[in-house]
Design a protein around this motif. Sequence first.
Motif, mmCIF file in Angstrom:
data_model
loop_
_atom_site.group_PDB
_atom_site.id
_atom_site.type_symbol
_atom_site.label_atom_id
_atom_site.label_comp_id
_atom_site.label_asym_id
_atom_site.label_seq_id
_atom_site.Cartn_x
_atom_site.Cartn_y
_atom_site.Cartn_z
ATOM 1 N N TRP A 232 -10.777 -1.435 -125.682
ATOM 2 C CA TRP A 232 -9.672 -1.694 -124.743
ATOM 3 C C TRP A 232 -9.380 -0.500 -123.918
ATOM 4 C CZ3 TRP A 232 -8.762 -6.485 -123.082
ATOM 5 C CH2 TRP A 232 -8.786 -7.570 -124.023
ATOM 6 N N TYR A 233 -9.196 -0.659 -122.710
ATOM 7 C CA TYR A 233 -8.848 0.267 -121.832
ATOM 8 C C TYR A 233 -7.687 -0.050 -121.009
ATOM 9 C CZ TYR A 233 -13.175 2.532 -123.450
ATOM 10 O OH TYR A 233 -14.154 2.737 -124.249
ATOM 11 N N VAL A 234 -6.855 0.726 -120.310
ATOM 12 C CA VAL A 234 -5.759 0.453 -119.416
ATOM 13 C C VAL A 234 -6.148 1.425 -118.242
ATOM 14 C CG1 VAL A 234 -3.530 0.222 -118.918
ATOM 15 C CG2 VAL A 234 -4.246 -0.610 -121.165
ATOM 16 N N VAL A 235 -6.304 0.935 -117.013
ATOM 17 C CA VAL A 235 -6.482 1.641 -115.952
ATOM 18 C C VAL A 235 -5.263 1.602 -115.131
ATOM 19 C CG1 VAL A 235 -7.351 1.721 -113.515
ATOM 20 C CG2 VAL A 235 -8.991 0.910 -115.510
ATOM 21 N N LEU A 236 -4.459 2.788 -114.635
ATOM 22 C CA LEU A 236 -3.401 2.803 -114.343
ATOM 23 C C LEU A 236 -3.376 3.943 -113.353
ATOM 24 C CD1 LEU A 236 -0.333 2.256 -114.043
ATOM 25 C CD2 LEU A 236 0.227 3.634 -116.073
ATOM 26 N N ALA A 237 -3.464 3.708 -112.009
ATOM 27 C CA ALA A 237 -3.353 4.945 -111.017
ATOM 28 C C ALA A 237 -4.649 5.612 -110.908
ATOM 29 C CB ALA A 237 -2.125 5.392 -110.878
ATOM 30 N N ASN A 238 -4.416 7.082 -111.204
ATOM 31 C CA ASN A 238 -5.610 7.953 -111.304
ATOM 32 C C ASN A 238 -6.085 8.149 -112.730
ATOM 33 O OD1 ASN A 238 -3.398 9.306 -112.370
ATOM 34 N ND2 ASN A 238 -4.421 11.281 -111.662
ATOM 35 N N THR A 239 -5.381 7.193 -113.705
ATOM 36 C CA THR A 239 -5.607 7.611 -115.040
ATOM 37 C C THR A 239 -6.355 6.611 -115.947
ATOM 38 O OG1 THR A 239 -3.679 9.093 -115.171
ATOM 39 C CG2 THR A 239 -4.537 8.523 -117.251
ATOM 40 N N LEU A 240 -7.364 6.853 -116.811
ATOM 41 C CA LEU A 240 -8.001 5.865 -117.563
ATOM 42 C C LEU A 240 -7.467 6.070 -118.944
ATOM 43 C CD1 LEU A 240 -10.277 3.856 -117.993
ATOM 44 C CD2 LEU A 240 -11.828 5.581 -118.517
ATOM 45 N N PHE A 241 -6.806 5.164 -119.398
ATOM 46 C CA PHE A 241 -6.429 5.285 -120.933
ATOM 47 C C PHE A 241 -7.039 4.335 -121.819
ATOM 48 C CE2 PHE A 241 -2.525 5.927 -118.292
ATOM 49 C CZ PHE A 241 -1.885 6.648 -118.811
ATOM 50 N N GLN A 242 -7.216 4.583 -122.990
ATOM 51 C CA GLN A 242 -7.951 3.814 -124.186
ATOM 52 C C GLN A 242 -6.785 3.504 -125.025
ATOM 53 O OE1 GLN A 242 -11.537 5.497 -125.564
ATOM 54 N NE2 GLN A 242 -11.787 3.922 -127.142
ATOM 55 N N VAL A 243 -7.016 2.232 -125.553
ATOM 56 C CA VAL A 243 -5.904 1.671 -126.481
ATOM 57 C C VAL A 243 -6.603 2.093 -128.004
ATOM 58 C CG1 VAL A 243 -4.855 -0.315 -127.320
ATOM 59 C CG2 VAL A 243 -5.362 -0.373 -125.020
ATOM 60 N N ASP A 244 -5.369 2.534 -128.945
ATOM 61 C CA ASP A 244 -5.680 2.822 -130.107
ATOM 62 C C ASP A 244 -6.287 1.740 -130.658
ATOM 63 O OD1 ASP A 244 -3.556 1.497 -131.039
ATOM 64 O OD2 ASP A 244 -2.306 3.093 -131.116
ATOM 65 N N GLU A 245 -6.864 1.984 -132.103
ATOM 66 C CA GLU A 245 -7.559 0.869 -132.853
ATOM 67 C C GLU A 245 -6.563 0.102 -133.439
ATOM 68 O OE1 GLU A 245 -10.668 2.743 -134.975
ATOM 69 O OE2 GLU A 245 -11.468 3.984 -133.518
ATOM 70 N N GLY A 246 -5.614 0.138 -133.465
ATOM 71 C CA GLY A 246 -4.694 -1.175 -134.179
ATOM 72 C C GLY A 246 -4.903 -2.388 -133.685
ATOM 73 N N SER A 247 -5.237 -3.355 -134.660
ATOM 74 C CA SER A 247 -5.619 -4.685 -134.352
ATOM 75 C C SER A 247 -4.467 -5.678 -134.353
ATOM 76 C CB SER A 247 -6.675 -5.077 -135.469
ATOM 77 O OG SER A 247 -6.937 -6.427 -134.961
ATOM 78 N N SER A 248 -4.521 -6.443 -133.610
ATOM 79 C CA SER A 248 -3.338 -7.675 -133.465
ATOM 80 C C SER A 248 -3.758 -8.732 -134.259
ATOM 81 C CB SER A 248 -3.278 -8.243 -132.064
ATOM 82 O OG SER A 248 -4.657 -8.772 -131.761
#
Length: 678
Positions: free
Chosen positions: A527-543
Amino acid sequence: MRIIRFLLASLFCALAMLPARAAWAAINVTFVEPAQRSWSHTYVNIHVEVSSTLPIARVLAQIGAGSVILTNTGGTAYKAGISTFGMPYGEHVLTVTATDVAGTSASAQRTVFQNQTPTAHILAPLHETVAHPSLRLAATCVDDHPEDCTIRATATFYDTNPSTSVELARGTAALDTVVDLSAYSGRSFSLRYQIVDLYSSMSLGGPTVQVEASPSLEAIDEVPGRIVDFDGTRILFIKGREELLVLDRATRVTTRVVKLPYPYQFNDSMRAFLAGAGAVMEVPALPVSGRPSSAVYEWRDSALLKLAENGSIAFVSGDAMAYSGSGTYVRDLASGTDELALGGALDRTNMDVAEDGLLAYVNGRWSLYTRRDGTSTLLATSGDEITRPVTDGYNVVFTKILRSGQPQSILATPSGQVPLGVAPVARPEGAQRGAYQLHAGYIAFLKGSRGAEQVWLRTPSGAQHQISFSSPSQLDDPPARLGHDGISDTGEVMFITPPKRYLGAPGAAPREIGSHLGHARWFEGAWYVVLANTLFQVDEGSSGEGEGGSAGGAGGSTDESFTGAHGARAAMSTTRLGEAGARATNAPVTGSPELPEGEVPAASGCAVAAREPGLGGALEAVVLATLGLAMAARGRPRRRRDRGGADAAPSWRAAPQQGSDTPSLRAAACSCVRASPR
């Protein structure tokens, strides 16, 4: 004898005029602007009124080493501007001197305080960015008096009514600090730098800053612009609304794809996607029938190829792209070939394409078709309006707008239509959220009463599970990718319950990921989150645990348990901030050429400074006497001769100035002679 007496009187008058000249040459200079102790940045406007008994030959202004001739603008008004650029900080005397045709002059003065407008240089941030949650603020200020130059960084929040502003930091001459913005997580603001000195201030607009403080998000890369797409090795982004560029995440080389000519700009509805061999994009074009238009381009092997003069891109999935131009096409981006799917051009909201090339589209008669390998198959038809088909290659979901005006989400199957939920329809341009998403046989959709929708998931086997349970929720759906990206390979669903983003799955409580800002995307096992100029990766915790399998059709129960294994994260190229990722801003840029051009005022007035005439005045007296002799000799009266356009001569019989040694006898003796106007 009479003639001799007349000549002697004339000569006596001419000689008497020499010391008396000061009595009839009066000049007065009065300032209108600038006011006393006015201040200046780089320029002073000057307006004076000049009165004189004789015509004015010149009005000169001087300040420091600079001077300028004032222009008569009518009557007694004289105006000009004078530059003070480069003059040192502090008080300076502005002197205006008026000189008449006889060489007599008078002056007036004003004190001007020079304080040059400061100049500023913003160092950080330079573009739309993210505070996670800290942000570096850096700027310098250059002024002619540095101690007076203050820099203030302020944040203006427009999510309140009225908007609110907060000072984040300040400095003198320079500012370079890191501020913690955790208190504003989930909010965005406009950053401004205010530059203030003793007499002036200016404001420099900075970028939009979005604040994300979630510990579940790790920033793995950033670019000097707004991210529009990414994959494992590249990031596609827009810089300054005019340039589209690609960053190679390994080499940190930035390549320009296209630069728009003025006044064209990429707006928020324009779509651009990475493709295996390059990128595809919509580019603003000349309006068609008065309506905004776009052309479709492919960037392939560092060259631009126009695919459609007037068209739009529906979606890109893998190497398949659905777009319209003169017709409706499915393009294989790997081979660079097109298949004409429909002779007419469809609106992009009426078609979608899956990774395997399956095209789903709605024609003008509200009939839903799928097309694969050149064959179209009717899937659904309706007397009600249908729109927004989305497919993952397994299922097709569309929106039916009932005659009541209520939109409904429908799953189309070979055996009929399966209602999923009643939800607001996703309007195409600028829509932030959609009503359903599809991936790998899973369908996430909204269900519930209007304004109280919850997120549900339909598994490949047909079981339905409620994912969100509290406040009204939304699907996490980026505008250019409506219907996609928000479901994992194992059925986890990313959704929004404002103002937070959650990851949910059947049988588990939703897990908070961060704020609602940006858009989440499932890509190659993570999972990733794109926000403005930054690419984030979601940590491995599972739902929760997911159901295995990637495919499945319609039908099945609505009460199935959710079992299986959580999908493993796929390997992906990542670049940590503070390492190579921070070098994007200074990376070399290569690429293709541009597209073709498609204080209080003081009392006015001043003393008159008179000047004794020199040799020129004596000559004038002799000439006057000679003229008198000549006229008397000829027995003709003297005639007044006016020069064209000259003012009538004022009487020179004015009272002498204080301190003058001119005897009154001289003035009386000379009263027998009229001076010719000059």
